[in-house]
Design a protein around this motif. Structure first.
Motif, PDB file in Angstrom:
ATOM      1  N   TRP A 150      -9.549  -3.865 -13.646  1.00 58.43           N
ATOM      2  CA  TRP A 150      -9.524  -2.500 -14.178  1.00 58.43           C
ATOM      3  C   TRP A 150     -10.329  -2.365 -15.470  1.00 58.43           C
ATOM      4  O   TRP A 150      -9.996  -1.560 -16.323  1.00 58.43           O
ATOM      5  CB  TRP A 150      -8.086  -2.073 -14.463  1.00 58.43           C
ATOM      6  CG  TRP A 150      -7.273  -1.702 -13.281  1.00 58.43           C
ATOM      7  CD1 TRP A 150      -7.566  -1.884 -11.973  1.00 58.43           C
ATOM      8  CD2 TRP A 150      -5.979  -1.084 -13.322  1.00 58.43           C
ATOM      9  NE1 TRP A 150      -6.551  -1.425 -11.177  1.00 58.43           N
ATOM     10  CE2 TRP A 150      -5.558  -0.927 -11.970  1.00 58.43           C
ATOM     11  CE3 TRP A 150      -5.139  -0.665 -14.335  1.00 58.43           C
ATOM     12  CZ2 TRP A 150      -4.326  -0.355 -11.636  1.00 58.43           C
ATOM     13  CZ3 TRP A 150      -3.925  -0.093 -14.010  1.00 58.43           C
ATOM     14  CH2 TRP A 150      -3.528   0.054 -12.669  1.00 58.43           C
ATOM     15  N   GLN A 194      -1.481   5.824  -7.501  1.00 59.83           N
ATOM     16  CA  GLN A 194      -0.637   4.675  -7.185  1.00 59.83           C
ATOM     17  C   GLN A 194      -0.885   4.199  -5.756  1.00 59.83           C
ATOM     18  O   GLN A 194      -0.917   2.996  -5.474  1.00 59.83           O
ATOM     19  CB  GLN A 194       0.837   5.041  -7.374  1.00 59.83           C
ATOM     20  CG  GLN A 194       1.290   5.065  -8.819  1.00 59.83           C
ATOM     21  CD  GLN A 194       1.268   3.699  -9.458  1.00 59.83           C
ATOM     22  OE1 GLN A 194       1.703   2.721  -8.862  1.00 59.83           O
ATOM     23  NE2 GLN A 194       0.739   3.626 -10.681  1.00 59.83           N
ATOM     24  N   ILE A 197      -3.973   2.195  -5.737  1.00 62.36           N
ATOM     25  CA  ILE A 197      -3.721   0.854  -6.273  1.00 62.36           C
ATOM     26  C   ILE A 197      -3.139  -0.049  -5.189  1.00 62.36           C
ATOM     27  O   ILE A 197      -3.585  -1.186  -4.991  1.00 62.36           O
ATOM     28  CB  ILE A 197      -2.753   0.927  -7.472  1.00 62.36           C
ATOM     29  CG1 ILE A 197      -3.426   1.623  -8.661  1.00 62.36           C
ATOM     30  CG2 ILE A 197      -2.289  -0.480  -7.875  1.00 62.36           C
ATOM     31  CD1 ILE A 197      -2.454   1.989  -9.778  1.00 62.36           C
ATOM     32  N   ARG A 198      -2.149   0.474  -4.452  1.00 64.96           N
ATOM     33  CA  ARG A 198      -1.465  -0.344  -3.438  1.00 64.96           C
ATOM     34  C   ARG A 198      -2.349  -0.653  -2.238  1.00 64.96           C
ATOM     35  O   ARG A 198      -2.076  -1.590  -1.493  1.00 64.96           O
ATOM     36  CB  ARG A 198      -0.176   0.349  -2.988  1.00 64.96           C
ATOM     37  CG  ARG A 198       0.877   0.459  -4.089  1.00 64.96           C
ATOM     38  CD  ARG A 198       2.225   0.890  -3.528  1.00 64.96           C
ATOM     39  NE  ARG A 198       2.172   2.169  -2.842  1.00 64.96           N
ATOM     40  CZ  ARG A 198       2.313   3.351  -3.449  1.00 64.96           C
ATOM     41  NH1 ARG A 198       2.510   3.402  -4.771  1.00 64.96           N
ATOM     42  NH2 ARG A 198       2.257   4.473  -2.760  1.00 64.96           N
ATOM     43  N   SER A 199      -3.407   0.134  -2.051  1.00 61.64           N
ATOM     44  CA  SER A 199      -4.313  -0.121  -0.931  1.00 61.64           C
ATOM     45  C   SER A 199      -5.470  -1.034  -1.313  1.00 61.64           C
ATOM     46  O   SER A 199      -6.297  -1.381  -0.469  1.00 61.64           O
ATOM     47  CB  SER A 199      -4.873   1.210  -0.409  1.00 61.64           C
ATOM     48  OG  SER A 199      -5.741   1.801  -1.358  1.00 61.64           O
ATOM     49  N   THR A 200      -5.513  -1.469  -2.574  1.00 58.05           N
ATOM     50  CA  THR A 200      -6.595  -2.333  -3.057  1.00 58.05           C
ATOM     51  C   THR A 200      -6.320  -3.786  -2.685  1.00 58.05           C
ATOM     52  O   THR A 200      -5.188  -4.270  -2.824  1.00 58.05           O
ATOM     53  CB  THR A 200      -6.729  -2.213  -4.589  1.00 58.05           C
ATOM     54  OG1 THR A 200      -6.933  -0.839  -4.942  1.00 58.05           O
ATOM     55  CG2 THR A 200      -7.899  -3.045  -5.096  1.00 58.05           C
ATOM     56  N   LEU A 202      -6.054  -7.788  -2.884  1.00 57.11           N
ATOM     57  CA  LEU A 202      -5.662  -8.672  -3.987  1.00 57.11           C
ATOM     58  C   LEU A 202      -6.862  -9.331  -4.640  1.00 57.11           C
ATOM     59  O   LEU A 202      -6.825  -9.662  -5.831  1.00 57.11           O
ATOM     60  CB  LEU A 202      -4.698  -9.747  -3.469  1.00 57.11           C
ATOM     61  CG  LEU A 202      -3.272  -9.279  -3.148  1.00 57.11           C
ATOM     62  CD1 LEU A 202      -2.512 -10.389  -2.446  1.00 57.11           C
ATOM     63  CD2 LEU A 202      -2.552  -8.876  -4.434  1.00 57.11           C
ATOM     64  N   PHE A 205      -7.789  -6.673  -7.152  1.00 55.82           N
ATOM     65  CA  PHE A 205      -6.753  -6.370  -8.129  1.00 55.82           C
ATOM     66  C   PHE A 205      -5.591  -7.341  -7.946  1.00 55.82           C
ATOM     67  O   PHE A 205      -4.652  -7.082  -7.185  1.00 55.82           O
ATOM     68  CB  PHE A 205      -6.279  -4.921  -7.993  1.00 55.82           C
ATOM     69  CG  PHE A 205      -5.289  -4.514  -9.059  1.00 55.82           C
ATOM     70  CD1 PHE A 205      -5.563  -4.709 -10.406  1.00 55.82           C
ATOM     71  CD2 PHE A 205      -4.074  -3.949  -8.709  1.00 55.82           C
ATOM     72  CE1 PHE A 205      -4.650  -4.344 -11.383  1.00 55.82           C
ATOM     73  CE2 PHE A 205      -3.153  -3.574  -9.679  1.00 55.82           C
ATOM     74  CZ  PHE A 205      -3.450  -3.778 -11.013  1.00 55.82           C
ATOM     75  N   ARG A 208      -1.716  -6.389  -7.843  1.00 57.77           N
ATOM     76  CA  ARG A 208      -1.273  -5.323  -6.939  1.00 57.77           C
ATOM     77  C   ARG A 208       0.189  -5.457  -6.541  1.00 57.77           C
ATOM     78  O   ARG A 208       0.906  -4.449  -6.412  1.00 57.77           O
ATOM     79  CB  ARG A 208      -2.139  -5.309  -5.681  1.00 57.77           C
ATOM     80  CG  ARG A 208      -1.931  -4.060  -4.813  1.00 57.77           C
ATOM     81  CD  ARG A 208      -2.427  -4.277  -3.413  1.00 57.77           C
ATOM     82  NE  ARG A 208      -1.563  -5.203  -2.664  1.00 57.77           N
ATOM     83  CZ  ARG A 208      -1.922  -5.813  -1.553  1.00 57.77           C
ATOM     84  NH1 ARG A 208      -3.143  -5.635  -1.068  1.00 57.77           N
ATOM     85  NH2 ARG A 208      -1.075  -6.611  -0.913  1.00 57.77           N
ATOM     86  N   GLU A 209       0.661  -6.674  -6.331  1.00 52.01           N
ATOM     87  CA  GLU A 209       2.033  -6.859  -5.858  1.00 52.01           C
ATOM     88  C   GLU A 209       3.056  -6.310  -6.846  1.00 52.01           C
ATOM     89  O   GLU A 209       4.136  -5.877  -6.445  1.00 52.01           O
ATOM     90  CB  GLU A 209       2.282  -8.343  -5.575  1.00 52.01           C
ATOM     91  CG  GLU A 209       1.498  -8.851  -4.354  1.00 52.01           C
ATOM     92  CD  GLU A 209       1.636 -10.345  -4.143  1.00 52.01           C
ATOM     93  OE1 GLU A 209       2.003 -11.042  -5.110  1.00 52.01           O
ATOM     94  OE2 GLU A 209       1.382 -10.802  -3.011  1.00 52.01           O
ATOM     95  N   PHE A 211       2.710  -3.538  -8.466  1.00 49.77           N
ATOM     96  CA  PHE A 211       2.779  -2.109  -8.184  1.00 49.77           C
ATOM     97  C   PHE A 211       3.416  -1.845  -6.824  1.00 49.77           C
ATOM     98  O   PHE A 211       4.089  -0.823  -6.636  1.00 49.77           O
ATOM     99  CB  PHE A 211       1.376  -1.495  -8.280  1.00 49.77           C
ATOM    100  CG  PHE A 211       0.857  -1.449  -9.694  1.00 49.77           C
ATOM    101  CD1 PHE A 211       1.004  -0.307 -10.457  1.00 49.77           C
ATOM    102  CD2 PHE A 211       0.265  -2.562 -10.272  1.00 49.77           C
ATOM    103  CE1 PHE A 211       0.546  -0.260 -11.766  1.00 49.77           C
ATOM    104  CE2 PHE A 211      -0.195  -2.533 -11.578  1.00 49.77           C
ATOM    105  CZ  PHE A 211      -0.046  -1.378 -12.336  1.00 49.77           C
ATOM    106  N   ASP A 212       3.227  -2.771  -5.870  1.00 49.04           N
ATOM    107  CA  ASP A 212       3.942  -2.671  -4.602  1.00 49.04           C
ATOM    108  C   ASP A 212       5.450  -2.679  -4.848  1.00 49.04           C
ATOM    109  O   ASP A 212       6.202  -1.903  -4.246  1.00 49.04           O
ATOM    110  CB  ASP A 212       3.587  -3.851  -3.685  1.00 49.04           C
ATOM    111  CG  ASP A 212       2.156  -3.794  -3.168  1.00 49.04           C
ATOM    112  OD1 ASP A 212       1.566  -2.698  -3.152  1.00 49.04           O
ATOM    113  OD2 ASP A 212       1.644  -4.858  -2.775  1.00 49.04           O
TER     114      ASP A 212
END
Length: 251
Positions: A150, A194, A197-200, A202, A205, A208-209, A211-212
């Motif tokens: 980011w 959000q 972010i979750r579709s990015t 690993l 990003f 990511r986990e 934010f999951d």
């Protein structure tokens, strides 16, 4: 006599921006909202209170021409209190430095930094006669904490915070008590960003986990919850007492 308050919000068609716009309108505050598209649902619900402008904030030439026109000054009019909420923003590009696309970087800097700074300057000039002017930059925890993948988003949100600090110093040194500014983080909000972010992957990003888990465990605030807190703070006597704030720390 009731206070004549007007507000300007960017990026009002979805997520937090839509919730901010609706929260202001529900308080009977006339709103000028700017985005690439219009918000038909809000326009139908608040006919006469909402004025919309379709403007792509990545097109800085077009934005500059609009700001130099009469629309903003006319909307501000004889307001007693004028609010500017720089909400529009974008997360991309996500990934390591060598994987970032130059055009996407330019778009992010335009939307996240250039546009809000241009709006703030034009607002301060064209609302110079207003006794109570308030500017809120919608920030992020990424302004204070670096996240892998980011770098552009972190840098652009940090820029808004430093801008708020410097403008606050300008007002203090000039003895100007009519202008208040703050870069406000809204907390972690359940929005399209959000979901992005979750579709990015690993590889782009690594965090990511985390934010999951926030989504899975129900720890995301709704846009309405965050908007209510932000607008309550924006309208409070405390607004502007610090140039940097986080709604999660406001009590």
């Amino acid at each position: 006599m009731s206070k004549n308050t007007i507000a300007i919000v960017t990026g009002h068609t979805r997520g937090l921006g839509a919730a901010l716009a609706e929260t202001l309108l529900a308080r009977d505050i006339r709103l000028l909202a700017l985005s690439r598209n219009t918000n038909a649902a809000l326009a139908a619900r608040y006919s006469g209170k909402l004025e919309e402008v379709e403007l792509d904030l990545t097109d800085l030439d077009a934005l500059g021409r609009w700001l130099e026109g009469d629309a903003l000054r006319t909307f501000i009019g004889d307001a007693d209190q004028a609010l500017l909420v720089n909400n529009a923003g974008m997360l991309a590009p996500i990934g390591a430095l060598a994987d970032q696309n130059a055009a996407t970087i330019a778009r992010a800097v335009s939307v996240n930094v250039a546009a809000p700074l241009m709006f703030a300057a034009a607002f301060a000039a064209q609302a110079a006669h207003v006794a109570d002017k308030r500017i809120a930059h919608i920030s992020s925890g990424a302004a204070r904490n670096a996240y892998p993948g980011w770098s552009v988003y972190c840098a652009t949100k940090a820029a808004l915070g430093h801008h708020a600090r410097a403008v606050a110093l300008d007002s203090e040194q000039a003895g100007d008590r009519t202008l208040r500014i703050c870069s406000v983080a809204p907390g972690v909000v359940d929005t399209d960003m959000q979901a992005e972010i979750r579709s990015t992957g690993l590889e782009r990003f690594p965090l990511r986990e985390r934010f999951d888990a926030l989504k899975r465990d129900g720890q995301l605030a709704t846009p309405r919850q965050s908007a209510e807190k932000l607008i309550a703070y924006l309208l409070s006597d405390a607004f502007g007492s610090a140039a940097i704030a986080d709604v999660r720390e406001l009590g």
